[in-house]
Design a protein around this motif. Sequence first.
Motif, PDB file in Angstrom:
ATOM      1  N   PRO A  12       0.792  -1.237   0.000  1.00 37.32           N
ATOM      2  CA  PRO A  12       0.000   0.000   0.000  1.00 37.32           C
ATOM      3  C   PRO A  12       0.824   1.286   0.000  1.00 37.32           C
ATOM      4  N   ASN A  13       2.117   1.189   0.254  1.00 39.63           N
ATOM      5  CA  ASN A  13       2.958   2.384   0.289  1.00 39.63           C
ATOM      6  C   ASN A  13       3.824   2.544  -0.952  1.00 39.63           C
ATOM      7  N   GLY A  41      -9.148  -4.192  -5.681  1.00 43.91           N
ATOM      8  CA  GLY A  41      -8.634  -3.105  -4.838  1.00 43.91           C
ATOM      9  C   GLY A  41      -9.265  -3.046  -3.463  1.00 43.91           C
ATOM     10  N   ASN A  42      -8.511  -2.478  -2.530  1.00 42.24           N
ATOM     11  CA  ASN A  42      -8.989  -2.372  -1.144  1.00 42.24           C
ATOM     12  C   ASN A  42      -8.991  -0.932  -0.635  1.00 42.24           C
ATOM     13  N   ARG A  43      -8.852   0.042  -1.573  1.00 38.76           N
ATOM     14  CA  ARG A  43      -8.826   1.447  -1.171  1.00 38.76           C
ATOM     15  C   ARG A  43      -8.972   2.309  -2.433  1.00 38.76           C
ATOM     16  N   GLU A  44      -9.153   3.617  -2.203  1.00 41.73           N
ATOM     17  CA  GLU A  44      -9.159   4.550  -3.326  1.00 41.73           C
ATOM     18  C   GLU A  44      -7.734   4.666  -3.868  1.00 41.73           C
ATOM     19  N   MET A  45      -7.597   4.623  -5.198  1.00 37.32           N
ATOM     20  CA  MET A  45      -6.266   4.670  -5.800  1.00 37.32           C
ATOM     21  C   MET A  45      -6.163   5.864  -6.740  1.00 37.32           C
ATOM     22  N   ALA A  46      -5.160   6.703  -6.490  1.00 39.37           N
ATOM     23  CA  ALA A  46      -4.920   7.858  -7.354  1.00 39.37           C
ATOM     24  C   ALA A  46      -4.226   7.405  -8.638  1.00 39.37           C
ATOM     25  N   SER A  63       1.108   6.522  -2.435  1.00 38.46           N
ATOM     26  CA  SER A  63       0.909   5.447  -3.403  1.00 38.46           C
ATOM     27  C   SER A  63       0.040   5.922  -4.559  1.00 38.46           C
ATOM     28  N   LYS A  64       0.500   5.681  -5.795  1.00 38.54           N
ATOM     29  CA  LYS A  64      -0.237   6.052  -7.002  1.00 38.54           C
ATOM     30  C   LYS A  64       0.077   5.053  -8.100  1.00 38.54           C
TER      31      LYS A  64
END
Length: 218
Positions: A12-13, A41-46, A63-64
Amino acid sequence: LQYLCEYLVENPNRTAVWLVAKRELVGQAAAEFCRTWRFIGNREMAICRWYQGADHEEVTDSSKVVFSTFDSATSRATDLKAAPIGLVVVDEAHQSAAKTYNHIIEKLALKSSKNQTKLLGLSATPVRGDGQNKKLIDIFNGKFVQLVAPRPDYSLFEWLEDEGTLSCAHYDPLVFEAQMEVDDATVKRWVSKGLPEEHLNDLSQTMAFNAAIWKVLW
């Protein structure tokens, strides 16, 4: 894309960079990533989309996923320097041996990277015809996974066609006449290397070219 999504879930980082040759492929890859990320996915991703003419999107230490052409990644290499890049995916990886492409790949995925950056190349044309196969394999740390047919007497392309993975293509030449003022040396160069893209674009605007296509389609 599934591997890319799974990597980002487990890391995630980290930031991932997806390199493509043309700007059209930037949007295509980003769209497919978004579809896959919805399931994995497990989160919002930029997401950053980099190509010539696009708005400048900064990459920080968060993280992007950066989808970029080789040219844009090269011109914005400074922006990527501080990013925690953990994975670099190279589309059309058989082009990686080219000097301009190899330069940015080395910058982003150094073997001594503090982020232990992984490098993954994807290609449907894994063998180069210019004798640079060894160099290509070396770029990807000597790890080369090649698809092979199940039987030695079975052509790979025939097998993929039978499996429905590849279409059975039938090639018919399209013949038409068009007038262009060029010298003999240029004609010889075109015969050996093909028409440059700018001349193909010029031909695509001619009545003869479009009439020939229309006739075949009709």
